[in-house]
Scaffold this active site. Structure first.
Site, PDB file in Angstrom:
ATOM      1  N   SER A 152       0.806  -1.222   0.000  1.00  0.00           N
ATOM      2  CA  SER A 152       0.000   0.000   0.000  1.00  0.00           C
ATOM      3  C   SER A 152       0.838   1.271   0.000  1.00  0.00           C
ATOM      4  CB  SER A 152      -0.938   0.015   1.213  1.00  0.00           C
ATOM      5  OG  SER A 152      -0.206  -0.125   2.417  1.00  0.00           O
TER       6      SER A 152
ATOM      7  N   HIS B 250      -0.117   4.829   7.130  1.00  0.00           N
ATOM      8  CA  HIS B 250       0.506   5.344   5.910  1.00  0.00           C
ATOM      9  C   HIS B 250       0.989   6.782   6.051  1.00  0.00           C
ATOM     10  CE1 HIS B 250      -2.330   2.111   4.672  1.00  0.00           C
ATOM     11  NE2 HIS B 250      -1.239   1.716   4.038  1.00  0.00           N
TER      12      HIS B 250
ATOM     13  N   ASP C 247      -2.971   8.285   7.864  1.00  0.00           N
ATOM     14  CA  ASP C 247      -3.895   7.452   8.630  1.00  0.00           C
ATOM     15  C   ASP C 247      -3.099   6.687   9.675  1.00  0.00           C
ATOM     16  OD1 ASP C 247      -2.660   5.362   7.261  1.00  0.00           O
ATOM     17  OD2 ASP C 247      -4.405   4.866   6.026  1.00  0.00           O
TER      18      ASP C 247
END
Length: 357
Positions: free
Chosen positions: A40, A324, A321
């Site tokens: 991610s 990340h 978040d």
């Protein structure tokens, strides 16, 4: 206002941006193409159509990205996006899921949220494109590219000039080893044994990238997983800034990865592997407390709550978040990967050097 300026200075010093030169890239790209493998941290939309909880195709993700919501797990650009710009690519490298034939000659992004080196990592969240599956997708892209270029010899030489980024391994801890209620790895292996098993599997995957034609490969080490807001919330820190035992476990992996990069450079003398040391790049500069509060409102999964309002001054936040980095953090990581600020940032050379080899 004074407090905001003080915070801004502290965050910029922490990120190392005070020391980073601004780059203006113009003209032709420094390499013909850029291929991106990972999770991610580099996913640019490959998970959007998958059945998985690990997707970021909703606001407030992408709030600062030129194209809005794309599936990137941050407010703006990823590390891979920014490195691509520093290398001179006028457009972002397309995700594998939507890459058209006319786009693939500049490279493809295979990154997938929750993916790991190990096949099972992240499986409790749903589908994801593991590193082994990303390599299969790369084979398909090479076949497409070879057909388009109608000259296998030309394609082989072309691929040797490209840069390959690999940024994976965090989910083998976050979404595997650190969840003993679902995964058995922490019961099977000590932290040192697990790091060794991971690096052994990763070595085979990096050799596969080489065997598929890569000769310029930048391998990202893992960041300090124990400093992410989600892991701090879950495990606590005993008064320390981060979850130290997690960082210690991850460092075992990073140390072995550095040795692997050195060995690969010895074994494959026609190739150039380099390590991007995220621990060095993300280390606080001086006596600066780690700003580890998420910018967006997060749910139990550590991701932004859909359609929630993020913090107003996103240039002053390290994490977007629970897991990340924000775009400002990604900028620091990318610029210091491209041109090292200190010798420990990259080994044996930075990406700008790799591009010239």
């Amino acid at each position: 206002m004074k407090d905001q300026l003080s915070l801004a200075f502290h965050v910029l010093v922490y990120l190392g941006l005070i020391h980073v030169t601004a780059f203006v890239v113009s003209g032709e790209p420094q390499v013909p193409c850029l291929f991106i493998f990972g999770d991610s941290l580099v996913d640019s939309g490959n998970n959007n159509a998958l059945t998985t909880a690990a997707k970021a195709n909703y606001r407030p993700y992408g709030i600062d990205f030129p194209q809005g919501v794309t599936g990137r797990f941050t407010n703006g650009r990823t590390v891979a996006d920014i490195i691509g710009q520093l290398l001179g690519f006028p457009k972002f490298i397309p995700p594998y899921a939507t890459a058209a034939d006319q786009e693939i000659s500049t490279g493809v992004n295979y990154g997938s949220g929750s993916a790991g080196i190990r096949e099972e990592s992240g499986s409790h969240l749903g589908d994801r494109i593991s590193m082994d599956r990303q390599l299969l997708n790369h084979e398909k892209i090479i076949s497409r590219l070879s057909a388009l270029q109608s000259n296998k010899t030309f394609t082989d030489e072309y691929l040797k000039k490209c840069i390959y980024l690999s940024n994976i391994g965090s989910n083998d801890y976050i979404n595997n080893y650190l969840i003993p209620s679902i995964y058995s790895t922490s019961k099977t292996y000590t932290a040192d044994e697990y790091a060794a098993v991971l690096v052994q599997q990763y070595s085979q995957q990096l050799k596969t990238i080489y065997n598929l034609g890569a000769r310029k490969i930048a391998v990202f080490g893992l960041g300090q997983v124990g400093c992410t807001p989600a892991e701090i919330k879950r495990f606590g820190t005993n008064g320390k800034p981060c979850v130290e035992w997690i960082n210690d476990a991850v460092q075992l992996f990073n140390d072995k990865l550095k040795s692997l990069v050195a060995k690969l450079n010895t074994d494959y003398q026609d190739a150039r592997f380099t390590l991007i040391n995220l621990t060095s790049i993300s280390a606080p500069q001086g006596d600066v407390p780690l700003p580890n509060t998420p910018c967006c409102q997060v749910g139990e999964d550590g991701q932004c709550v859909p359609d929630s309002k993020p913090c107003l001054v996103r240039a002053l936040t390290v994490f977007y978040d629970g897991f990340h980095p924000s775009e400002i953090s990604n900028t620091a990581i990318a610029t210091r990967s491209y041109i090292s600020v200190i010798p420990m940032d990259t080994y044996p050379y930075d990406i700008s050097h790799l591009a010239r080899l």
